[in-house]
Each structure stands twice: as C-alpha cells, then as structure tokens.
Design an enzyme around this catalytic site. Sequence first.
Site, PDB file in Angstrom:
ATOM      1  N   THR A 124      16.461   6.956  -2.955  1.00 50.07           N
ATOM      2  CA  THR A 124      16.062   7.306  -1.589  1.00 50.07           C
ATOM      3  C   THR A 124      17.213   7.127  -0.601  1.00 50.07           C
ATOM      4  OG1 THR A 124      14.706   6.513   0.259  1.00 50.07           O
ATOM      5  CG2 THR A 124      15.092   4.940  -1.488  1.00 50.07           C
ATOM      6  N   ASP A 125      17.170   7.874   0.494  1.00 44.39           N
ATOM      7  CA  ASP A 125      18.198   7.690   1.528  1.00 44.39           C
ATOM      8  C   ASP A 125      18.068   6.330   2.204  1.00 44.39           C
ATOM      9  OD1 ASP A 125      15.906   8.138   3.069  1.00 44.39           O
ATOM     10  OD2 ASP A 125      16.766   9.720   4.303  1.00 44.39           O
ATOM     11  N   GLU A 126      16.924   5.663   2.009  1.00 40.46           N
ATOM     12  CA  GLU A 126      16.734   4.363   2.668  1.00 40.46           C
ATOM     13  C   GLU A 126      17.683   3.284   2.148  1.00 40.46           C
ATOM     14  OE1 GLU A 126      11.998   4.779   3.700  1.00 40.46           O
ATOM     15  OE2 GLU A 126      12.937   2.826   3.566  1.00 40.46           O
ATOM     16  N   TYR A 148      11.363  -2.835   0.129  1.00 41.23           N
ATOM     17  CA  TYR A 148      11.291  -1.591  -0.655  1.00 41.23           C
ATOM     18  C   TYR A 148      12.687  -1.045  -0.905  1.00 41.23           C
ATOM     19  CZ  TYR A 148      11.210   3.485  -1.302  1.00 41.23           C
ATOM     20  OH  TYR A 148      11.474   4.759  -1.744  1.00 41.23           O
ATOM     21  N   LYS A 152      14.940  -0.571  -4.376  1.00 41.67           N
ATOM     22  CA  LYS A 152      15.482   0.719  -4.849  1.00 41.67           C
ATOM     23  C   LYS A 152      17.006   0.623  -4.987  1.00 41.67           C
ATOM     24  CE  LYS A 152      13.560   4.179  -5.367  1.00 41.67           C
ATOM     25  NZ  LYS A 152      12.864   4.765  -6.558  1.00 41.67           N
TER      26      LYS A 152
HETATM   27  P1  NAD Z   1       4.057   7.607  -4.832  1.00 41.26           P
HETATM   28  O1  NAD Z   1       3.801   6.224  -4.330  1.00 41.26           O
HETATM   29  O2  NAD Z   1       3.231   8.726  -4.327  1.00 41.26           O
HETATM   30  O3  NAD Z   1       3.952   7.622  -6.427  1.00 41.26           O
HETATM   31  C1  NAD Z   1       4.477   6.616  -7.237  1.00 41.26           C
HETATM   32  C2  NAD Z   1       3.854   6.765  -8.622  1.00 41.26           C
HETATM   33  O4  NAD Z   1       4.424   5.771  -9.486  1.00 41.26           O
HETATM   34  C3  NAD Z   1       2.341   6.532  -8.634  1.00 41.26           C
HETATM   35  O5  NAD Z   1       1.707   7.547  -9.379  1.00 41.26           O
HETATM   36  C4  NAD Z   1       2.179   5.176  -9.315  1.00 41.26           C
HETATM   37  O6  NAD Z   1       0.960   5.045 -10.049  1.00 41.26           O
HETATM   38  C5  NAD Z   1       3.378   5.169 -10.249  1.00 41.26           C
HETATM   39  N1  NAD Z   1       3.804   3.807 -10.624  1.00 41.26           N
HETATM   40  C6  NAD Z   1       3.965   2.741  -9.807  1.00 41.26           C
HETATM   41  N2  NAD Z   1       4.356   1.659 -10.523  1.00 41.26           N
HETATM   42  C7  NAD Z   1       4.470   2.077 -11.824  1.00 41.26           C
HETATM   43  C8  NAD Z   1       4.851   1.438 -13.023  1.00 41.26           C
HETATM   44  N3  NAD Z   1       5.191   0.135 -13.053  1.00 41.26           N
HETATM   45  N4  NAD Z   1       4.868   2.155 -14.173  1.00 41.26           N
HETATM   46  C9  NAD Z   1       4.524   3.481 -14.157  1.00 41.26           C
HETATM   47  N5  NAD Z   1       4.124   4.130 -13.049  1.00 41.26           N
HETATM   48  C10 NAD Z   1       4.115   3.445 -11.887  1.00 41.26           C
HETATM   49  O7  NAD Z   1       5.602   7.864  -4.571  1.00 41.26           O
HETATM   50  P2  NAD Z   1       6.405   9.188  -4.163  1.00 41.26           P
HETATM   51  O8  NAD Z   1       6.416   9.285  -2.700  1.00 41.26           O
HETATM   52  O9  NAD Z   1       5.937  10.302  -5.002  1.00 41.26           O
HETATM   53  O10 NAD Z   1       7.878   8.751  -4.608  1.00 41.26           O
HETATM   54  C11 NAD Z   1       8.339   9.024  -5.929  1.00 41.26           C
HETATM   55  C12 NAD Z   1       9.761   8.528  -6.051  1.00 41.26           C
HETATM   56  O11 NAD Z   1      10.578   9.156  -5.069  1.00 41.26           O
HETATM   57  C13 NAD Z   1       9.912   7.022  -5.802  1.00 41.26           C
HETATM   58  O12 NAD Z   1      10.859   6.517  -6.712  1.00 41.26           O
HETATM   59  C14 NAD Z   1      10.431   6.928  -4.375  1.00 41.26           C
HETATM   60  O13 NAD Z   1      11.207   5.765  -4.193  1.00 41.26           O
HETATM   61  C15 NAD Z   1      11.262   8.187  -4.282  1.00 41.26           C
HETATM   62  N6  NAD Z   1      11.397   8.783  -2.938  1.00 41.26           N
HETATM   63  C16 NAD Z   1      10.305   9.111  -2.211  1.00 41.26           C
HETATM   64  C17 NAD Z   1      10.461   9.727  -0.973  1.00 41.26           C
HETATM   65  C18 NAD Z   1       9.296  10.144  -0.119  1.00 41.26           C
HETATM   66  O14 NAD Z   1       9.497  10.593   1.001  1.00 41.26           O
HETATM   67  N7  NAD Z   1       8.068  10.045  -0.591  1.00 41.26           N
HETATM   68  C19 NAD Z   1      11.753   9.998  -0.496  1.00 41.26           C
HETATM   69  C20 NAD Z   1      12.849   9.624  -1.275  1.00 41.26           C
HETATM   70  C21 NAD Z   1      12.657   9.027  -2.500  1.00 41.26           C
HETATM   71  O1  DAU Z   2      13.434   8.125   3.588  1.00 36.87           O
HETATM   72  C1  DAU Z   2      12.810   8.214   2.353  1.00 36.87           C
HETATM   73  C2  DAU Z   2      11.608   7.282   2.332  1.00 36.87           C
HETATM   74  O2  DAU Z   2      10.635   7.879   3.179  1.00 36.87           O
HETATM   75  C3  DAU Z   2      11.048   7.020   0.948  1.00 36.87           C
HETATM   76  O3  DAU Z   2      12.009   6.353   0.184  1.00 36.87           O
HETATM   77  C4  DAU Z   2       9.770   6.179   1.026  1.00 36.87           C
HETATM   78  O4  DAU Z   2       9.195   6.024  -0.249  1.00 36.87           O
HETATM   79  C5  DAU Z   2       8.793   6.904   1.934  1.00 36.87           C
HETATM   80  O5  DAU Z   2       7.611   6.129   2.090  1.00 36.87           O
HETATM   81  C6  DAU Z   2       9.428   7.155   3.303  1.00 36.87           C
HETATM   82  O6  DAU Z   2       9.660   5.913   4.021  1.00 36.87           O
HETATM   83  P1  DAU Z   2       9.375   5.802   5.594  1.00 36.87           P
HETATM   84  O7  DAU Z   2       9.193   4.390   5.953  1.00 36.87           O
HETATM   85  O8  DAU Z   2      10.368   6.597   6.367  1.00 36.87           O
HETATM   86  O9  DAU Z   2       7.987   6.626   5.626  1.00 36.87           O
HETATM   87  P2  DAU Z   2       6.582   6.355   6.356  1.00 36.87           P
HETATM   88  O10 DAU Z   2       5.739   7.559   6.076  1.00 36.87           O
HETATM   89  O11 DAU Z   2       6.009   5.031   6.030  1.00 36.87           O
HETATM   90  O12 DAU Z   2       7.005   6.354   7.889  1.00 36.87           O
HETATM   91  C7  DAU Z   2       7.692   7.434   8.504  1.00 36.87           C
HETATM   92  C8  DAU Z   2       7.969   7.069   9.959  1.00 36.87           C
HETATM   93  O13 DAU Z   2       6.709   6.994  10.654  1.00 36.87           O
HETATM   94  C9  DAU Z   2       8.605   5.702  10.124  1.00 36.87           C
HETATM   95  O14 DAU Z   2       9.533   5.745  11.193  1.00 36.87           O
HETATM   96  C10 DAU Z   2       7.450   4.791  10.461  1.00 36.87           C
HETATM   97  C11 DAU Z   2       6.503   5.700  11.226  1.00 36.87           C
HETATM   98  N1  DAU Z   2       5.060   5.371  11.084  1.00 36.87           N
HETATM   99  C12 DAU Z   2       4.553   5.241   9.839  1.00 36.87           C
HETATM  100  C13 DAU Z   2       3.218   4.933   9.657  1.00 36.87           C
HETATM  101  C14 DAU Z   2       2.640   4.764   8.270  1.00 36.87           C
HETATM  102  C15 DAU Z   2       4.281   5.222  12.227  1.00 36.87           C
HETATM  103  O15 DAU Z   2       4.756   5.342  13.374  1.00 36.87           O
HETATM  104  N2  DAU Z   2       2.958   4.898  12.052  1.00 36.87           N
HETATM  105  C16 DAU Z   2       2.393   4.729  10.817  1.00 36.87           C
HETATM  106  O16 DAU Z   2       1.178   4.430  10.742  1.00 36.87           O
END
Ligand code: NAD
Ligand code: DAU
Length: 341
Positions: A124-126, A148, A152
């Site tokens: 992730t970019d985080e 988190y 990562k």
């Molecule tokens: P998500 O939370 O929707 O899904 C995560 C999945 O992993 C779930 O299905 C969960 O059951 C499974 N899981 C959790 N722990 C596990 C374990 N120990 N063994 C096997 N399965 C397990 O997440 P997402 O948003 O789809 O993110 C997927 C990947 O992409 C993650 O690695 C996250 O860090 C990365 N990512 C997400 C975002 C985003 O914006 N959502 C951005 C950048 C990177």
């Molecule tokens: O940047 C990539 C990441 O983006 C991934 O690695 C993470 O898995 C994914 O969850 C996401 O992280 P963020 O913290 O950026 O996403 P989130 O949806 O939790 O929040 C997005 C923005 O919105 C953040 O600035 C916090 C704000 N927010 C979030 C929630 C849940 C609110 O203002 N209110 C809320 O209730």
Amino acid sequence: MKKILVTGGAGFIGSNFARMLMKRKGRRKIVILDKLTYAGNLDNLADLSGMDGFEFVKGDICNGRLLDQLLPGTDIIYNFAAETHVDRSILEAGSFVKTDVVGTYTLLQMALKHKVRRFVQISTDEVYGSIEKGKFRESDPMKPNSPYSASKAGADMLVRSFHRTYGLPVIITRSSNNFGPFQHPEKFIPLFTTNALEGKPMPLYGDGKNVRDWIYVEDNCRAIDLVGRKGKVGEVYNIGAGDEKENIFIAKKIVSLSGADRGLLTLVSDRPGHDRRYAVNTRKIRSLGWKKKVPFNEGMRMTVDWYRDNEEWWRKTKEGSFKKYYRKMYKDRIEGGKVRK
Ligand code: NAD
Ligand code: DAU
C-alpha cells in the site's frame, strides 16, 4: 496448466482480481485462500463458484502446514490477504501483526520451499507515510504511521529480504486508495454511501480536508496483473490514478449522487495519527504500458449505483458484529459532532 494462488480473494480487491482473471480466456487454475475474517465474504465470489478452474479454500496464511499442502505446482502467488482497516488497527493491532507480518513470512517460506515462480505482494502507499507536497517514489524510505501501515511495511521488508537473501522472485505493488463494488462498508466511500442511502449521519474525521488519491478497483487489478506478468523481479511498483481529492469533496459527491440530505455530513473527532495526504509517483507502472481506464466521476457513479442496486449485500454486512464496532467507533463522536453546512 498455470496454477495461481490468490490469498485474501474473498475480500474487496482480491475478489475483483479473481473475477478479472476468471473472465480471461485460456486454461488456468485459480485457487483462492481466505480465512473469511469479518472482512471476507463468500458472496463476493458467488458468481465464480462452480466455474471450471476455480477453487475456494478456507484457511489462514499463518498456517504453514496448510500452505505446504496447497502450494505444490503453484506458478504465481498474489498475496492480498491482510487485516486492512486503519481504524481497527488503532483499536487492536495484534491481528495486524499476525496476519500482515507473520502470515506474509509464512507464505514466503512456503513459496521458497515450493519454488513458486513469482510472489506478488500487494502492499500500500500508506507504507511511505504522509506527504504535504510532491509524490512518493518507489525508492523513498518507508515511514508508516499506523499499526496497519507499520505491519504492511514489515511485510514489505520481509518480502525484499527473501529476494535479496534467497533469490525468491518477488514483486511488490503499492497502490493508493481503491473504490468500487464489494468494498466493506467500514471503509470511507462505502460507509458514506450506505449511510446516505439509509439517511444516517456521514461522519467526516477532523476538518474533512485530508487527501487521498482514488483509483477504481478494476484499474488497480489490471495494474497488478500487468506487474505479475511483465514487472521486473525484485522491484516495487506504485499504482495510482492521480485523482487526489479532499474527503469533503468525496462526501459531497456521494450526497449528490445518492440524493441524500446534505445535513447528514457531520464533522467528528479525528482519527489518531491521521495521515494528511497520500500521493504516489506512477511513472514506473506507466512505463510498463498501464494507464487508468475509468475516470473518477464515472467510477464514483458506478460505485454509488452498485451500492444502491446491491442493498441486500451491504445490509447483511452491516448486521451482526459490525453494529457493535460501529457503535464503539462512532456513537459518541457523532453525538458530539457538528453538522457540516
Ligand atoms: P479486505 O479487508 O477487503 O480483504 C482482506 C481479505 O483477506 C478478507 O477476505 C479476509 O478474510 C482475508 N484475510 C484476512 N486475514 C487472513 C489470513 N490470516 N489468512 C487468509 N486470509 C485472510 O482488503 P482489501 O481492501 O481488498 O485489500 C487487499 C489488499 O490490498 C491488502 O493487502 C491491503 O493491504 C492492500 N491494499 C488495499 C487498498 C485499498 O484501498 N483497499 C489499497 C492499497 C493496498
Ligand atoms: O492508501 C491505501 C489504503 O487506503 C489501504 O492500504 C487501506 O487498506 C485502506 O483501508 C485505505 O486506508 P485509508 O485509511 O485511507 O482508508 P479509509 O477508507 O479508512 O479512509 C479514507 C479517508 O476517509 C481517510 O482520510 C479517513 C477518512 N474517513 C474514514 C472513515 C472510515 C472519515 O472521514 N470518516 C470515516 O468514517
């Protein structure tokens, strides 16, 4: 026949990625390994189950014995499995360290043992931390700020070390914030969309001016696939669409697309350690031939429409343990918050 392991494939991005692979012509076997935590949902894969070449295995990436049975013959692993929600990592970090760090380590060990031809770590970019101006490059140091992102970053370090020390053919992707169908309603866009559809408050953290760079999930899936096929082993690839938006802008867009009352927008107390802005330089992934296909406004319209049309999906997800989480996280904040005009 090519065997592909997609861990975390019952989650948001993993299920979209599996769907993209299954739509493609050609003989391959796709195995999903997912623990089905609160974030994993078999409904996300309902249209794929029973298809030729598709297999679902319920299990944990921390379970070395299970991986030992599953990995023989695997060509490529995409490791999506993770605990992913920043707010939950602030409440409880242990499960993040376990899955994101120890789970990735266990998978790396088994990938090495079974001579997997490619290991794609979905990061992730985080991991870079927050940036006021400019954009992070792949060579910038990691400065994660939440449990988190720290977990990562730990995984990324291990992935790198398995390449440098043992020659495991790894690649890391670091994408920005994804949005689109099947995202769990704990996250910003689905939470605000479903709350808007329910006529409930939309809780904006802090001043609502934190910036995220949004990418439609299918664009990220195409980038990950490209990196898996054409990326250079040992490298990191940033992925982002360059659509930087303040949270308040997104919230207002959801209000207008859903037809909700603007008075639902509520400023609430901030997330501790809230990163102000994320932005990544994407020259490297674009040099492989990738570019985004879905413009931001179109992606937002499709996303809000999807949640409107799939109420049964998100209502089920918002039941049960989610209610308890929501109360703990938001009740006092919303009651003490102020409506955004
Ligand atoms: P998500 O939370 O929707 O899904 C995560 C999945 O992993 C779930 O299905 C969960 O059951 C499974 N899981 C959790 N722990 C596990 C374990 N120990 N063994 C096997 N399965 C397990 O997440 P997402 O948003 O789809 O993110 C997927 C990947 O992409 C993650 O690695 C996250 O860090 C990365 N990512 C997400 C975002 C985003 O914006 N959502 C951005 C950048 C990177
Ligand atoms: O940047 C990539 C990441 O983006 C991934 O690695 C993470 O898995 C994914 O969850 C996401 O992280 P963020 O913290 O950026 O996403 P989130 O949806 O939790 O929040 C997005 C923005 O919105 C953040 O600035 C916090 C704000 N927010 C979030 C929630 C849940 C609110 O203002 N209110 C809320 O209730």
